[in-house]
Scaffold this active site. Structure first.
Site: not given
Ligand code: NAP
Length: 302
Positions: A12, A34-35, A88
């Protein structure tokens, strides 16, 4: 422009936050944490404490992490006197977000629990149209393919990942915004894959004849629709709130800019020295997990 730090450079952040900040006259992306992820041309940290210590010039932090790890980052940012914007759903529990709100108030910083779907083009006009209507029924039909939208994101099926309520909370954020009366849950049935800790589907029934079908196993056409019946006509929000149809006719909606609108709102809140913390969408998720009947369905793997 105000320097801002983006934390958690994943799906996101890349899809929405980076372009929204780049297009904003209020914000300058000054650092990332970010990691693994980074943004070209922007100072990249892997350690949040180091960023907070080395960049006192950055007053605002936007957290794009999944909900479970988010609290610790938010608490540290507030303790360091930074304003905080939360993706969110704003946390893994209601209590932790209330705690953050208290901390932010004590520290005199802004906390903003964003709900991007509330900024969808049709939501404001839908709310205005419904404001003086008598609602007779409403239905949420939120069915998408988790493999398509969250490929390999196992955290959505781990405790705190909320399963189908990760996208479902978008629908809940809209319905809690547009209905002119409160609702509360009467019953729910939650479908848990045999090998997972969060539901992949949910059927909900609230007071005021409001119902919802949420399913993450939808292949083919995807559905993000909310229908509201009133004594004088029917309103339908399609495409996650982007398209508004009233009595079969398309209504005029605002510009398509959910994430830019969130960053505009954050700029307003910081300038006004205010917070905006709304947990009502998440309350319905918590209620479903409290009240819902659980059934076990086929195991799910990406
Ligand atoms: P994601 O790509 O799986 O995770 C986002 C980033 O968070 C990862 O790239 C990672 O970065 C970091 N992360 C993940 N687990 C972690 C941990 N345990 N400790 C520290 N850093 C961690 O997820 P996403 O889809 O972007 O979603 C993130 C949020 O945005 C969620 O709450 C989701 O509901 C919301 N959202 C997502 C979307 C969508 O379409 N995907 C749409 C609207 C809102 P590093 O590994 O580089 O640290």
């Amino acid at each position: 422009m105000t320097p801002i730090c983006l934390v958690g450079i994943g799906k996101i952040a890349v899809d929405q936050h980076v372009p929204a900040i780049a297009g904003s006259a209020d914000w300058e992306l000054a650092a990332t944490v970010s990691r693994a992820g980074h943004v070209a041309g922007v100072q990249a940290y892997t350690d949040f404490d180091q960023m907070l210590a080395e960049r006192p010039d950055i007053p605002v932090v936007s957290l794009c992490l999944p909900p479970v790890p988010r609290y610790d980052y938010a608490a540290k940012a507030i303790a360091a006197g930074r304003h905080v914007m939360l993706e969110k759903p704003p946390g893994a529990t209601l209590a932790e977000v209330y705690a953050l709100a208290d901390m932010a108030q004590a520290a005199g910083v802004t906390l903003y629990t964003t709900w991007h779907s509330r900024m969808a083009e049709g939501v404001d006009p839908a709310k205005s149209w419904l404001a003086d209507k008598q609602i007779t029924a409403a239905h949420i039909n939120w069915k998408e393919d988790v493999r398509r939208w969250h490929p390999g994101q196992d955290w959505v099926f781990e405790p705190g990942g909320m399963g189908v309520f990760d996208p479902g909370s978008n629908a809940l954020s809209i319905i809690t915004e547009i209905l002119p009366m409160p609702i509360h849950l009467r019953n729910a049935t939650l479908s848990f894959p045999a090998n997972r800790d969060t539901p992949i589907a949910a059927q909900m029934q609230w007071t005021e004849n409001v119902t919802g079908d949420f399913d993450w196993r939808q292949e083919g056409p995807q559905s993000w629709d909310i229908t509201v019946e009133t004594t004088v006509g029917t309103l339908v929000l399609h495409d996650g709130g982007a398209r508004l149809v009233i009595d079969g006719k398309d209504a005029v909606v605002g510009p398509r800019a959910e994430y830019p609108a969130l960053y505009d709102r954050m700029a307003e809140l910081v300038a006004a020295g205010r917070s905006e913390v709304d947990l009502s969408p998440m309350l319905h998720v918590a209620d479903a997990l409290t009240l819902g009947k659980r059934i076990t369905v086929d195991a799910f793997d990406f």
